[in-house]
Scaffold this motif. Structure first.
Motif, short mmCIF file in Angstrom:
data_model
loop_
_atom_site.label_atom_id
_atom_site.label_comp_id
_atom_site.label_asym_id
_atom_site.label_seq_id
_atom_site.Cartn_x
_atom_site.Cartn_y
_atom_site.Cartn_z
N GLY A 188 -40.31 25.03 18.00
CA GLY A 188 -39.68 26.32 18.23
C GLY A 188 -38.34 26.51 17.57
O GLY A 188 -37.70 27.56 17.77
N ARG A 189 -37.88 25.54 16.75
CA ARG A 189 -36.57 25.68 16.13
C ARG A 189 -36.54 24.91 14.82
O ARG A 189 -37.12 23.84 14.70
N THR A 190 -35.87 25.48 13.82
CA THR A 190 -35.73 24.80 12.54
C THR A 190 -34.54 23.84 12.60
O THR A 190 -33.62 24.02 13.41
N PRO A 191 -34.51 22.81 11.73
CA PRO A 191 -33.32 21.95 11.66
C PRO A 191 -32.04 22.73 11.36
O PRO A 191 -30.99 22.40 11.89
N ASP A 192 -32.14 23.76 10.50
CA ASP A 192 -30.96 24.60 10.24
C ASP A 192 -30.46 25.24 11.53
O ASP A 192 -29.26 25.28 11.81
N GLY A 193 -31.40 25.79 12.30
CA GLY A 193 -31.03 26.43 13.56
C GLY A 193 -30.46 25.44 14.55
O GLY A 193 -29.49 25.74 15.27
N ALA A 194 -31.05 24.24 14.61
CA ALA A 194 -30.55 23.21 15.53
C ALA A 194 -29.13 22.80 15.14
O ALA A 194 -28.27 22.55 16.01
N LEU A 195 -28.88 22.72 13.84
CA LEU A 195 -27.53 22.36 13.37
C LEU A 195 -26.51 23.40 13.81
O LEU A 195 -25.44 23.06 14.34
N VAL A 196 -26.83 24.67 13.60
CA VAL A 196 -25.90 25.74 13.95
C VAL A 196 -25.65 25.76 15.46
O VAL A 196 -24.50 25.87 15.92
N ASP A 197 -26.73 25.61 16.25
CA ASP A 197 -26.56 25.62 17.71
C ASP A 197 -25.70 24.44 18.17
O ASP A 197 -24.82 24.59 19.02
N GLY A 198 -25.96 23.27 17.59
CA GLY A 198 -25.20 22.08 18.00
C GLY A 198 -23.73 22.17 17.61
O GLY A 198 -22.85 21.79 18.39
N LEU A 199 -23.46 22.67 16.41
CA LEU A 199 -22.06 22.82 15.99
C LEU A 199 -21.35 23.84 16.87
O LEU A 199 -20.14 23.69 17.16
N GLY A 200 -22.07 24.88 17.30
CA GLY A 200 -21.48 25.85 18.21
C GLY A 200 -21.07 25.21 19.53
O GLY A 200 -20.00 25.49 20.08
N VAL A 201 -21.93 24.33 20.05
CA VAL A 201 -21.61 23.63 21.30
C VAL A 201 -20.37 22.75 21.10
O VAL A 201 -19.46 22.73 21.95
N ILE A 202 -20.32 22.04 19.98
CA ILE A 202 -19.17 21.16 19.71
C ILE A 202 -17.89 21.97 19.58
O ILE A 202 -16.84 21.59 20.12
N GLU A 203 -17.96 23.09 18.88
CA GLU A 203 -16.77 23.94 18.69
C GLU A 203 -16.24 24.42 20.03
O GLU A 203 -15.02 24.38 20.29
N ARG A 204 -17.13 24.85 20.90
CA ARG A 204 -16.69 25.34 22.21
C ARG A 204 -16.14 24.21 23.08
O ARG A 204 -15.18 24.40 23.84
N GLU A 205 -16.72 23.03 22.96
CA GLU A 205 -16.24 21.91 23.77
C GLU A 205 -14.86 21.45 23.31
O GLU A 205 -14.01 21.11 24.14
N ILE A 206 -14.60 21.45 22.00
CA ILE A 206 -13.26 21.09 21.52
C ILE A 206 -12.24 22.11 22.03
O ILE A 206 -11.12 21.74 22.42
N ALA A 207 -12.61 23.39 22.02
CA ALA A 207 -11.72 24.42 22.56
C ALA A 207 -11.45 24.16 24.04
O ALA A 207 -10.31 24.30 24.51
N GLY A 208 -12.49 23.77 24.78
CA GLY A 208 -12.32 23.48 26.20
C GLY A 208 -11.41 22.27 26.43
O GLY A 208 -10.59 22.26 27.36
N MET A 209 -11.56 21.25 25.59
CA MET A 209 -10.68 20.08 25.70
C MET A 209 -9.22 20.47 25.50
O MET A 209 -8.34 20.03 26.24
#
Length: 236
Positions: A188-209
């Motif tokens: 249900g997801r391409t590697p490109d899409g998984a990369l974008v979703d994962g980087l989005g999670v990381i970006e938000r978590e760094i902001a939270g830190m």
């Protein structure tokens, strides 16, 4: 009053670093990518200036000046210097290896991870490049906060795991996927899409830190603000 002012100024600075980075800053992003180019241009300018200065001195010493042949030689040297320094590798151009990021001093970790991440940028799809820039801005904001925490404490370990281990490993996993398969849907997801979703999670978590590290300053701002209101507004 000086202590109150200092506390409020520190809190406002911390909050502005968090809130002000809600969107990536184009100038900062461009500066990161253009650092190697800037270093090369600086080298070329210095070399060309030295050649011209030497030619002027020689021309003043020689009775007949440098002449036509000297002028041709100077032109050739200018061209040669420009070409050499245009292709000469910039110092410290090689990004750190991912395994080395685990050993970097905590205060230097955001900058070193950002250097590694920027080196991977061109190989990523456009939406991921945008997120790489956002993560770079988040790391810029996080970095000044790290000098205030215990290097071996739980907060430091959490930052190391995300910034120094999980982020590089995640991007490296994507890089190992063959290029033709990166846009092929799987589960249900391409590697490109998984990369974008994962980087989005990381970006938000760094902001939270960053926000959690600044929580003390934010609380101090509110406390001092209430103190000022009670002391000076209610006394009128």
């Amino acid at each position: 009053m000086s202590e109150v002012d200092d506390a409020i100024a520190a809190a406002r600075a911390s909050w502005s670093r968090i809130a002000g980075d809600a969107e990536p800053v184009p100038a900062r992003r461009a500066a990161r990518r253009n650092q190697p180019l800037g270093r090369r241009l600086k080298r070329i300018a210095i070399a060309d200036a030295a050649i011209l200065a030497a030619a002027m001195v020689i021309g003043m010493i020689l009775p007949t000046g440098i002449g036509i042949m000297g002028a041709v030689a100077v032109m050739a040297l200018l061209i040669a210097a420009t070409v050499v320094f245009a292709v000469w590798p910039a110092e410290n151009a090689a990004p750190p290896r991912p395994e080395k990021l685990r050993e970097v001093d905590l205060r230097a970790l955001p900058a070193q991870t950002e250097r590694w991440l920027q080196a991977q940028r061109r190989a990523l799809p456009a939406p991921a490049q945008h997120l790489v820039d956002r993560i770079g801005d988040r790391l810029d904001t996080l970095s000044p906060q790290l000098g205030r925490i215990e290097p071996e404490g739980e907060q430091a370990l959490e930052i190391r795991r995300l910034v120094g281990e999980q982020l590089p490993a995640f991007v490296a996993d994507y890089a190992r996927v063959p290029e033709p398969l990166r846009r092929v849907e799987r589960n249900g997801r391409t590697p490109d899409g998984a990369l974008v979703d994962g980087l989005g999670v990381i970006e938000r978590e760094i902001a939270g830190m960053t926000e959690r590290l600044a929580q003390g300053d934010l609380d101090s701002l509110q406390t001092r603000g209430r103190f000022l209101e009670m002391k000076y507004q209610n006394d009128r």
